[in-house]
Write a protein that holds these residues in place. Sequence first.
Motif, mmCIF file in Angstrom:
data_model
loop_
_atom_site.group_PDB
_atom_site.id
_atom_site.type_symbol
_atom_site.label_atom_id
_atom_site.label_comp_id
_atom_site.label_asym_id
_atom_site.label_seq_id
_atom_site.Cartn_x
_atom_site.Cartn_y
_atom_site.Cartn_z
ATOM 1 N N LEU A 64 -24.727 80.513 47.480
ATOM 2 C CA LEU A 64 -24.953 81.208 49.021
ATOM 3 C C LEU A 64 -26.071 80.700 49.688
ATOM 4 C CD1 LEU A 64 -23.739 84.834 48.217
ATOM 5 C CD2 LEU A 64 -22.658 83.240 49.753
ATOM 6 N N GLU A 65 -27.274 80.379 48.724
ATOM 7 C CA GLU A 65 -28.468 79.841 49.405
ATOM 8 C C GLU A 65 -28.059 78.242 49.835
ATOM 9 O OE1 GLU A 65 -31.275 80.127 46.073
ATOM 10 O OE2 GLU A 65 -31.960 81.975 46.782
ATOM 11 N N ALA A 66 -27.215 77.504 48.866
ATOM 12 C CA ALA A 66 -26.821 76.188 49.311
ATOM 13 C C ALA A 66 -26.074 76.257 50.770
ATOM 14 C CB ALA A 66 -26.071 75.785 48.554
ATOM 15 N N ARG A 67 -25.277 77.179 50.779
ATOM 16 C CA ARG A 67 -24.546 77.312 52.063
ATOM 17 C C ARG A 67 -25.222 77.590 53.520
ATOM 18 N NH1 ARG A 67 -19.528 80.873 50.541
ATOM 19 N NH2 ARG A 67 -19.046 80.908 52.819
ATOM 20 N N LEU A 68 -26.191 78.785 53.003
ATOM 21 C CA LEU A 68 -27.116 78.886 54.102
ATOM 22 C C LEU A 68 -28.039 78.005 54.413
ATOM 23 C CD1 LEU A 68 -28.347 81.289 55.815
ATOM 24 C CD2 LEU A 68 -29.754 81.804 53.990
ATOM 25 N N ALA A 69 -28.470 76.961 53.737
ATOM 26 C CA ALA A 69 -29.328 75.983 53.736
ATOM 27 C C ALA A 69 -28.503 74.899 54.679
ATOM 28 C CB ALA A 69 -29.797 75.437 52.594
ATOM 29 N N ALA A 70 -27.447 74.754 54.239
ATOM 30 C CA ALA A 70 -26.594 73.655 55.287
ATOM 31 C C ALA A 70 -26.362 74.319 56.386
ATOM 32 C CB ALA A 70 -25.169 73.579 54.419
ATOM 33 N N LEU A 71 -25.935 75.733 56.798
ATOM 34 C CA LEU A 71 -25.859 76.100 58.004
ATOM 35 C C LEU A 71 -27.004 75.913 58.764
ATOM 36 C CD1 LEU A 71 -23.711 79.332 57.121
ATOM 37 C CD2 LEU A 71 -22.878 77.462 58.550
ATOM 38 N N GLU A 72 -28.094 76.204 58.080
ATOM 39 C CA GLU A 72 -29.507 76.124 59.110
ATOM 40 C C GLU A 72 -29.787 74.584 59.341
ATOM 41 O OE1 GLU A 72 -32.132 78.246 56.045
ATOM 42 O OE2 GLU A 72 -31.827 80.348 57.168
ATOM 43 N N ALA A 73 -29.451 73.921 58.536
ATOM 44 C CA ALA A 73 -29.731 72.528 58.902
ATOM 45 C C ALA A 73 -28.825 71.809 59.825
ATOM 46 C CB ALA A 73 -29.441 71.466 57.471
ATOM 47 N N GLY A 74 -27.846 72.669 60.021
ATOM 48 C CA GLY A 74 -26.599 72.121 61.087
ATOM 49 C C GLY A 74 -27.083 72.758 62.560
ATOM 50 N N ASN A 75 -27.838 73.830 62.361
ATOM 51 C CA ASN A 75 -28.353 74.421 63.552
ATOM 52 C C ASN A 75 -29.715 74.038 64.096
ATOM 53 O OD1 ASN A 75 -26.079 75.894 64.031
ATOM 54 N ND2 ASN A 75 -26.772 77.720 62.927
ATOM 55 N N ALA A 76 -30.361 73.198 63.250
ATOM 56 C CA ALA A 76 -31.649 72.717 63.662
ATOM 57 C C ALA A 76 -31.643 71.519 64.544
ATOM 58 C CB ALA A 76 -32.517 72.185 62.398
#
Length: 79
Positions: free
Chosen positions: A67-79
Motif C-alpha cells: 500500500l505504501e508503494a501504491r501511495l508513493a506511485a499515486l503521489e508521484a503521478g500527481n506531483a
Amino acid sequence: MSDRELNFARSILGDRPFRDVPDGEILEAAERLLSGWMAGETRLERPKLYDHYALLLVSLIRRNRELEARLAALEAGNA
C-alpha cells in the motif's frame, strides 16, 4: 462452538508453505479465526496462537509495504 481447539497457522495454511498463501487469504482467515475466538465461538490452541501471530504480522507488513508503494506511485503521478 466446537470443543476442538484449532491450530491457528494450520487452519490458515493447511499443508502449504506460508509463502504459497496470498496475504489476502491469510488476513481474511486470520480475521475470521480471531473474531470467532474473541466471541467465544472458536477455540484456538493458546500456546500456538501466540507462536503463530508471526504469520499474521508478516502478511500485515507485506500488505502495508504494498500500500505504501501504491501511495508513493499515486503521489508521484500527481506531483
